[in-house]
Design a protein around this motif. Structure first.
Motif, PDB file in Angstrom:
ATOM      1  N   SER A 134       1.282  26.099  -2.528  1.00  0.00           N
ATOM      2  CA  SER A 134       1.411  24.485  -3.123  1.00  0.00           C
ATOM      3  C   SER A 134       2.632  23.983  -2.763  1.00  0.00           C
ATOM      4  N   PHE A 135       2.939  24.232  -1.555  1.00  0.00           N
ATOM      5  CA  PHE A 135       4.427  23.618  -1.220  1.00  0.00           C
ATOM      6  C   PHE A 135       4.650  22.165  -1.189  1.00  0.00           C
ATOM      7  N   PHE A 136       3.616  21.432  -0.914  1.00  0.00           N
ATOM      8  CA  PHE A 136       3.491  20.007  -0.616  1.00  0.00           C
ATOM      9  C   PHE A 136       3.393  19.405  -1.981  1.00  0.00           C
ATOM     10  N   TYR A 137       3.270  20.097  -3.122  1.00  0.00           N
ATOM     11  CA  TYR A 137       3.558  19.510  -4.422  1.00  0.00           C
ATOM     12  C   TYR A 137       4.787  18.808  -4.785  1.00  0.00           C
ATOM     13  N   GLY A 138       5.882  19.121  -4.018  1.00  0.00           N
ATOM     14  CA  GLY A 138       7.068  18.661  -4.104  1.00  0.00           C
ATOM     15  C   GLY A 138       7.001  17.425  -3.422  1.00  0.00           C
ATOM     16  N   ALA A 139       6.207  17.312  -2.441  1.00  0.00           N
ATOM     17  CA  ALA A 139       6.422  15.718  -1.964  1.00  0.00           C
ATOM     18  C   ALA A 139       5.690  14.818  -2.895  1.00  0.00           C
ATOM     19  N   MET A 140       5.402  15.164  -3.979  1.00  0.00           N
ATOM     20  CA  MET A 140       5.083  14.174  -4.856  1.00  0.00           C
ATOM     21  C   MET A 140       6.254  13.302  -5.650  1.00  0.00           C
ATOM     22  N   TYR A 141       7.458  14.077  -5.667  1.00  0.00           N
ATOM     23  CA  TYR A 141       8.652  13.435  -5.813  1.00  0.00           C
ATOM     24  C   TYR A 141       9.362  12.662  -4.973  1.00  0.00           C
ATOM     25  N   VAL A 142       9.257  12.795  -3.821  1.00  0.00           N
ATOM     26  CA  VAL A 142       9.545  11.958  -2.643  1.00  0.00           C
ATOM     27  C   VAL A 142       8.583  10.694  -2.724  1.00  0.00           C
ATOM     28  N   SER A 143       7.433  10.961  -2.759  1.00  0.00           N
ATOM     29  CA  SER A 143       6.483   9.885  -2.791  1.00  0.00           C
ATOM     30  C   SER A 143       6.814   8.886  -3.993  1.00  0.00           C
ATOM     31  N   TYR A 144       7.198   9.438  -5.146  1.00  0.00           N
ATOM     32  CA  TYR A 144       7.810   8.616  -6.269  1.00  0.00           C
ATOM     33  C   TYR A 144       8.664   7.641  -5.866  1.00  0.00           C
ATOM     34  N   GLY A 145       9.791   8.175  -5.342  1.00  0.00           N
ATOM     35  CA  GLY A 145      11.210   7.604  -4.659  1.00  0.00           C
ATOM     36  C   GLY A 145      10.682   6.560  -3.579  1.00  0.00           C
ATOM     37  N   LEU A 146       9.625   6.878  -2.762  1.00  0.00           N
ATOM     38  CA  LEU A 146       9.486   5.909  -1.839  1.00  0.00           C
ATOM     39  C   LEU A 146       8.559   4.733  -2.425  1.00  0.00           C
ATOM     40  N   ASN A 147       7.702   4.983  -3.383  1.00  0.00           N
ATOM     41  CA  ASN A 147       6.966   3.931  -3.893  1.00  0.00           C
ATOM     42  C   ASN A 147       7.718   2.939  -4.998  1.00  0.00           C
ATOM     43  N   VAL A 148       8.797   3.476  -5.518  1.00  0.00           N
ATOM     44  CA  VAL A 148       9.702   2.762  -6.257  1.00  0.00           C
ATOM     45  C   VAL A 148      10.720   2.091  -5.231  1.00  0.00           C
ATOM     46  N   SER A 149      11.065   2.169  -4.094  1.00  0.00           N
ATOM     47  CA  SER A 149      11.862   1.543  -3.253  1.00  0.00           C
ATOM     48  C   SER A 149      11.130   0.491  -2.847  1.00  0.00           C
ATOM     49  N   ILE A 150       9.635   0.730  -2.383  1.00  0.00           N
ATOM     50  CA  ILE A 150       8.837  -0.232  -1.865  1.00  0.00           C
ATOM     51  C   ILE A 150       8.557  -1.285  -2.820  1.00  0.00           C
ATOM     52  N   GLY A 151       8.334  -0.924  -4.161  1.00  0.00           N
ATOM     53  CA  GLY A 151       8.178  -1.980  -5.050  1.00  0.00           C
ATOM     54  C   GLY A 151       9.506  -2.673  -5.449  1.00  0.00           C
ATOM     55  N   ILE A 152      10.530  -2.134  -5.437  1.00  0.00           N
ATOM     56  CA  ILE A 152      11.676  -3.060  -5.756  1.00  0.00           C
ATOM     57  C   ILE A 152      12.013  -3.711  -4.511  1.00  0.00           C
ATOM     58  N   ALA A 153      11.900  -3.489  -3.235  1.00  0.00           N
ATOM     59  CA  ALA A 153      11.816  -4.194  -1.987  1.00  0.00           C
ATOM     60  C   ALA A 153      10.751  -5.464  -2.066  1.00  0.00           C
ATOM     61  N   ALA A 154       9.546  -5.313  -2.411  1.00  0.00           N
ATOM     62  CA  ALA A 154       8.577  -6.275  -2.583  1.00  0.00           C
ATOM     63  C   ALA A 154       8.919  -7.234  -3.896  1.00  0.00           C
ATOM     64  N   PHE A 155       9.518  -6.747  -4.806  1.00  0.00           N
ATOM     65  CA  PHE A 155       9.933  -7.788  -5.788  1.00  0.00           C
ATOM     66  C   PHE A 155      10.964  -8.747  -5.422  1.00  0.00           C
ATOM     67  N   ILE A 156      12.100  -8.020  -4.987  1.00  0.00           N
ATOM     68  CA  ILE A 156      13.251  -8.702  -4.516  1.00  0.00           C
ATOM     69  C   ILE A 156      12.904  -9.842  -3.305  1.00  0.00           C
ATOM     70  N   THR A 157      12.133  -9.562  -2.472  1.00  0.00           N
ATOM     71  CA  THR A 157      11.350 -10.206  -1.355  1.00  0.00           C
ATOM     72  C   THR A 157      10.628 -11.505  -1.962  1.00  0.00           C
ATOM     73  N   SER A 158       9.839 -11.126  -2.766  1.00  0.00           N
ATOM     74  CA  SER A 158       9.002 -12.341  -3.580  1.00  0.00           C
ATOM     75  C   SER A 158       9.653 -13.043  -4.344  1.00  0.00           C
ATOM     76  N   PHE A 159      10.314 -12.392  -5.477  1.00  0.00           N
ATOM     77  CA  PHE A 159      10.980 -13.316  -6.551  1.00  0.00           C
ATOM     78  C   PHE A 159      12.425 -13.639  -6.166  1.00  0.00           C
ATOM     79  N   VAL A 160      13.077 -13.202  -5.556  1.00  0.00           N
ATOM     80  CA  VAL A 160      14.340 -13.572  -5.359  1.00  0.00           C
ATOM     81  C   VAL A 160      14.446 -14.387  -3.829  1.00  0.00           C
ATOM     82  N   ILE A 161      13.955 -14.039  -2.691  1.00  0.00           N
ATOM     83  CA  ILE A 161      14.169 -14.582  -1.468  1.00  0.00           C
ATOM     84  C   ILE A 161      13.069 -15.796  -1.416  1.00  0.00           C
TER      85      ILE A 161
END
Length: 127
Positions: free
Chosen positions: A55-82
């Motif tokens: 079950s080594f790659f279960y820890g990758a879920m935490y990395v995935s969460y961080g990546l998805n949050v980063s992408i969501g923030i970038a998409a929001f800033i790009t769309s709403f602010v820029i």
């Protein structure tokens, strides 16, 4: 510029983090969704076992969460602010970005996670 030997090279190409000579995945294309998580058990060049423990790659879920949050923030800033779109359009852009980038995030999170524990060994590439 991606240079062999860097963690970024291994993360973005999906190669073995120890020798960086072989892809960890049976199919290098993350857009083939039915084969997206199918990995070799070991590297044929250096012998690294990719699933370091059960079950080594279960820890990758935490990395995935961080990546998805980063992408969501970038998409929001790009769309709403820029682009000065409405809040509704900004949230639609977040959802669209996450859906479109899903296969890449899935692979990147695994690649980042294994690179946290395994370092490149240049001695494996000398003949």
């Amino acid at each position: 510029m991606l240079k062999k030997g860097s963690k970024l090279y291994s993360i973005l190409t999906g190669t073995c983090p120890k020798c960086q000579n072989e892809s960890m995945y049976f199919d290098k294309n993350p857009l083939h969704l039915n084969k997206i998580l199918k990995m070799h058990e070991n590297c044929s060049h250096c012998g690294l076992k990719y699933q370091i423990e059960p079950s080594f790659f279960y820890g990758a879920m935490y990395v995935s969460y961080g990546l998805n949050v980063s992408i969501g923030i970038a998409a929001f800033i790009t769309s709403f602010v820029i682009f000065d779109s409405s809040l509704k359009v900004a949230f639609i852009s977040i959802i669209a970005s996450l859906v479109i980038l899903f296969p890449f995030v899935l692979r990147w999170s695994r690649n980042i996670y294994i690179n946290m524990f395994v370092s490149y060994n240049p001695k494996l590439n000398k003949k």
